[in-house]
Scaffold this motif. Structure first.
Motif, PDB file in Angstrom:
ATOM      1  N   ASN A 234      -3.616  -1.742  18.002  1.00  0.00           N
ATOM      2  CA  ASN A 234      -2.762  -0.557  17.937  1.00  0.00           C
ATOM      3  C   ASN A 234      -3.084   0.257  16.690  1.00  0.00           C
ATOM      4  O   ASN A 234      -2.445   0.079  15.646  1.00  0.00           O
ATOM      5  N   PRO A 235      -4.065   1.147  16.763  1.00  0.00           N
ATOM      6  CA  PRO A 235      -4.441   1.930  15.575  1.00  0.00           C
ATOM      7  C   PRO A 235      -3.389   2.986  15.235  1.00  0.00           C
ATOM      8  O   PRO A 235      -2.863   3.660  16.116  1.00  0.00           O
ATOM      9  N   THR A 236      -3.097   3.092  13.959  1.00  0.00           N
ATOM     10  CA  THR A 236      -2.187   4.106  13.428  1.00  0.00           C
ATOM     11  C   THR A 236      -2.779   4.636  12.121  1.00  0.00           C
ATOM     12  O   THR A 236      -3.639   3.985  11.526  1.00  0.00           O
ATOM     13  N   PRO A 237      -2.321   5.805  11.647  1.00  0.00           N
ATOM     14  CA  PRO A 237      -2.814   6.298  10.354  1.00  0.00           C
ATOM     15  C   PRO A 237      -2.514   5.302   9.241  1.00  0.00           C
ATOM     16  O   PRO A 237      -1.387   4.824   9.106  1.00  0.00           O
ATOM     17  N   LEU A 238      -3.524   5.005   8.432  1.00  0.00           N
ATOM     18  CA  LEU A 238      -3.381   3.999   7.380  1.00  0.00           C
ATOM     19  C   LEU A 238      -3.986   4.534   6.083  1.00  0.00           C
ATOM     20  O   LEU A 238      -5.169   4.873   6.032  1.00  0.00           O
ATOM     21  N   ALA A 239      -3.168   4.617   5.040  1.00  0.00           N
ATOM     22  CA  ALA A 239      -3.656   5.021   3.718  1.00  0.00           C
ATOM     23  C   ALA A 239      -4.291   3.811   3.054  1.00  0.00           C
ATOM     24  O   ALA A 239      -3.607   2.825   2.758  1.00  0.00           O
ATOM     25  N   LEU A 240      -5.588   3.877   2.826  1.00  0.00           N
ATOM     26  CA  LEU A 240      -6.331   2.684   2.428  1.00  0.00           C
ATOM     27  C   LEU A 240      -5.988   2.179   1.026  1.00  0.00           C
ATOM     28  O   LEU A 240      -5.802   0.982   0.819  1.00  0.00           O
ATOM     29  N   LYS A 241      -5.938   3.073   0.051  1.00  0.00           N
ATOM     30  CA  LYS A 241      -5.779   2.609  -1.333  1.00  0.00           C
ATOM     31  C   LYS A 241      -4.471   1.842  -1.545  1.00  0.00           C
ATOM     32  O   LYS A 241      -4.494   0.724  -2.068  1.00  0.00           O
ATOM     33  N   PRO A 242      -3.297   2.388  -1.151  1.00  0.00           N
ATOM     34  CA  PRO A 242      -2.075   1.602  -1.328  1.00  0.00           C
ATOM     35  C   PRO A 242      -2.055   0.335  -0.488  1.00  0.00           C
ATOM     36  O   PRO A 242      -1.490  -0.681  -0.891  1.00  0.00           O
ATOM     37  N   PHE A 243      -2.701   0.376   0.700  1.00  0.00           N
ATOM     38  CA  PHE A 243      -2.756  -0.816   1.547  1.00  0.00           C
ATOM     39  C   PHE A 243      -3.490  -1.948   0.843  1.00  0.00           C
ATOM     40  O   PHE A 243      -2.983  -3.079   0.740  1.00  0.00           O
ATOM     41  N   ILE A 272      -7.240   6.617   7.403  1.00  0.00           N
ATOM     42  CA  ILE A 272      -8.039   6.383   8.595  1.00  0.00           C
ATOM     43  C   ILE A 272      -7.137   5.879   9.708  1.00  0.00           C
ATOM     44  O   ILE A 272      -5.955   5.600   9.494  1.00  0.00           O
ATOM     45  N   LEU A 273      -7.705   5.757  10.893  1.00  0.00           N
ATOM     46  CA  LEU A 273      -7.017   5.123  12.003  1.00  0.00           C
ATOM     47  C   LEU A 273      -7.445   3.659  12.065  1.00  0.00           C
ATOM     48  O   LEU A 273      -8.628   3.367  12.207  1.00  0.00           O
ATOM     49  N   ALA A 274      -6.482   2.753  11.952  1.00  0.00           N
ATOM     50  CA  ALA A 274      -6.775   1.325  12.019  1.00  0.00           C
ATOM     51  C   ALA A 274      -5.496   0.594  12.371  1.00  0.00           C
ATOM     52  O   ALA A 274      -4.401   1.139  12.273  1.00  0.00           O
ATOM     53  N   ASP A 275      -5.643  -0.641  12.803  1.00  0.00           N
ATOM     54  CA  ASP A 275      -4.477  -1.491  13.067  1.00  0.00           C
ATOM     55  C   ASP A 275      -4.125  -2.207  11.765  1.00  0.00           C
ATOM     56  O   ASP A 275      -4.777  -3.172  11.374  1.00  0.00           O
ATOM     57  N   GLY A 276      -3.076  -1.726  11.089  1.00  0.00           N
ATOM     58  CA  GLY A 276      -2.712  -2.281   9.786  1.00  0.00           C
ATOM     59  C   GLY A 276      -2.312  -3.740   9.851  1.00  0.00           C
ATOM     60  O   GLY A 276      -2.567  -4.510   8.927  1.00  0.00           O
ATOM     61  N   VAL A 277      -1.691  -4.161  10.964  1.00  0.00           N
ATOM     62  CA  VAL A 277      -1.271  -5.557  11.097  1.00  0.00           C
ATOM     63  C   VAL A 277      -2.483  -6.469  11.174  1.00  0.00           C
ATOM     64  O   VAL A 277      -2.582  -7.480  10.468  1.00  0.00           O
ATOM     65  N   LEU A 278      -3.446  -6.104  12.037  1.00  0.00           N
ATOM     66  CA  LEU A 278      -4.648  -6.939  12.172  1.00  0.00           C
ATOM     67  C   LEU A 278      -5.487  -6.903  10.893  1.00  0.00           C
ATOM     68  O   LEU A 278      -6.043  -7.932  10.476  1.00  0.00           O
ATOM     69  N   LEU A 279      -5.569  -5.722  10.264  1.00  0.00           N
ATOM     70  CA  LEU A 279      -6.348  -5.622   9.033  1.00  0.00           C
ATOM     71  C   LEU A 279      -5.727  -6.465   7.927  1.00  0.00           C
ATOM     72  O   LEU A 279      -6.438  -7.064   7.110  1.00  0.00           O
ATOM     73  N   LYS A 280      -4.403  -6.547   7.909  1.00  0.00           N
ATOM     74  CA  LYS A 280      -3.744  -7.392   6.910  1.00  0.00           C
ATOM     75  C   LYS A 280      -4.048  -8.861   7.157  1.00  0.00           C
ATOM     76  O   LYS A 280      -4.255  -9.633   6.216  1.00  0.00           O
ATOM     77  N   HIS A 281      -4.091  -9.271   8.421  1.00  0.00           N
ATOM     78  CA  HIS A 281      -4.460 -10.659   8.726  1.00  0.00           C
ATOM     79  C   HIS A 281      -5.887 -10.950   8.268  1.00  0.00           C
ATOM     80  O   HIS A 281      -6.178 -12.038   7.748  1.00  0.00           O
ATOM     81  N   ILE A 282      -6.774  -9.986   8.467  1.00  0.00           N
ATOM     82  CA  ILE A 282      -8.161 -10.170   8.021  1.00  0.00           C
ATOM     83  C   ILE A 282      -8.208 -10.406   6.526  1.00  0.00           C
ATOM     84  O   ILE A 282      -8.765 -11.401   6.038  1.00  0.00           O
ATOM     85  N   MET A 283      -7.598  -9.490   5.770  1.00  0.00           N
ATOM     86  CA  MET A 283      -7.688  -9.558   4.312  1.00  0.00           C
ATOM     87  C   MET A 283      -6.895 -10.725   3.742  1.00  0.00           C
ATOM     88  O   MET A 283      -7.330 -11.376   2.780  1.00  0.00           O
ATOM     89  N   SER A 284      -5.720 -11.014   4.297  1.00  0.00           N
ATOM     90  CA  SER A 284      -4.905 -12.118   3.777  1.00  0.00           C
ATOM     91  C   SER A 284      -5.639 -13.441   3.900  1.00  0.00           C
ATOM     92  O   SER A 284      -5.636 -14.270   2.984  1.00  0.00           O
TER      93      SER A 284
END
Length: 385
Positions: A234-243, A272-284
């Motif tokens: 589910n891609p949504t607008p995501l501000a990269l630096k604060p994320f 950018i457009l990205a799935d913040g939930v999945l990206l958080k799982h990746i980075m965590s």
């Protein structure tokens, strides 16, 4: 920008003391307060039914309520509002009992001044907020445990792997659970002798441990969704630096004191457009592994670049991965042969790969035993503007 005015409900039947407390709050140079004053508990309960407050100042001697009897009605009417009790010099035992029953702090009227009053109110608000967050996290955990139990009850395949997984998951749960139990024990046993900073640190540890348990259960559900081919993107607008900065800040809480973590890249603001939930799982998961497998004093680096794609590199100077394990590294439950004594479920990298593939991206790994490991991720993403 001005800070929000903190709303205080004062329950005090003595006019002179109420006016003195009001003057103390007006004299504060660090916070702004709005004070409502009532003389009786019944009046306070009526106000709480129709207004919201940040904190309650409660005199334990009221015309319509005496001592600890005032606490329970307030807890029932406004469970999320912290309470600071006001006592006389000879009421220490009563004040301590009030704290044990749920009040956040107590103040002896004779010794109250502006700085002490403001500090007590602010710490009470912070402690209550952390406690409420923990309560909500525990409620969420219970729901997720129920979902997980239902999935396990329906599963018929991979029985051996599931049994092994439950055993490893239970082992992983013990670390954050022990943190919660130990921190809560210290707060209960030595609450009156701990500094306010130490208390807040213990609450933060409890909150982080609860998040770790919540993350483990989330990952259980992700593995099940990935196996069934139902992992949603589910891609949504995501501000990269604060994320990424928030992820770095959270990682610092659980790192050893002499471990170092640096974020490189992300100059300026970009969305950018990205799935913040999945990206958080990746980075965590990648950060958790880097911290867990890095030595004391080890350097961990996160490098993020954005051009035609989002490129992420997570590098550590840890133990490294043996060559024979690289081929199966992303398989469920697989763990490298040199980490057998370190707790883990063997699911983290499986989840990382599934989340990367849900983005349509790729992941690669380079590692040398005794030198360190680098995970590189490339995600094809679209700009929002």
């Amino acid at each position: 920008m001005l800070e929000r005015t903190l709303k205080v409900l004062l329950i005090e039947d003595n006019l002179a003391e109420a006016r003195l407390l009001q003057e103390f709050l007006k004299a504060s140079e660090t916070k702004q307060f709005a004070l409502d004053w009532v003389k009786r508990l019944s009046e306070a309960l009526n106000l709480l039914a129709c207004r919201s407050y940040d904190v309650i100042l409660l005199d334990l001697t009221l015309p319509d309520s005496q001592g600890l009897a005032s606490l329970q009605p307030l807890f029932q009417q406004a469970p999320s509002v912290p309470i600071v009790v006001l006592t006389h010099t000879n009421d220490d035992a009563l004040a301590l009992q009030a704290v044990r029953q749920g009040a956040q702090d107590y103040l002896v009227k004779r010794f109250v001044n502006t700085d002490g009053l403001v500090r007590s109110l602010c710490y009470a608000i912070e402690r209550k907020q952390v406690a409420e967050a923990l309560r909500q996290a525990n409620a969420d955990l219970e729901l997720k445990i129920q979902e997980h139990s239902q999935q396990l009850a329906k599963a018929e395949k991979r029985q051996h792997q599931q049994s092994e997984f439950v055993s490893m998951l239970s082992h992983d749960f013990r670390n954050p659970l022990n943190t919660i139990l130990n921190s809560a024990g210290l707060l209960q046993a030595d609450n009156l002798h701990l500094s306010e900073e130490k208390k807040l640190r213990l609450f933060q540890l409890i909150q982080v441990a609860s998040k770790d348990m919540n993350r483990l259960l989330d990952e259980v559900l992700l593995v099940g969704q990935g196996d069934a081919g139902h992992l949603a993107f589910n891609p949504t607008p995501l501000a990269l630096k604060p994320f990424f900065q928030q992820l770095i800040d959270e990682a610092h809480v659980v790192m050893a004191k002499n471990q170092r973590l640096a974020l490189i890249g992300l100059e300026g603001s970009c969305e950018i457009l990205a799935d913040g939930v999945l990206l958080k799982h990746i980075m965590s998961n990648l950060l958790s592994n880097a911290i867990k497998y890095s030595p004391q004093g080890g350097q961990i680096g996160v490098e993020v670049h954005l051009d035609v794609q989002l490129t992420i590199r997570v590098t550590d100077a840890g133990m490294g991965i043996p060559p024979q394990d690289l081929q199966n590294l992303f398989q469920p439950f697989h763990r490298a042969c040199n980490v057998a004594d370190i707790p883990g479920t063997g699911l983290g990298l499986t989840i990382v790969k599934s989340c990367v593939e849900a983005h349509g991206g790729e992941i690669s790994v380079e590692s040398v035993v005794g030198v360190g490991t680098t995970f590189a991720i490339a995600l094809p993403l679209h700009y929002t503007s």
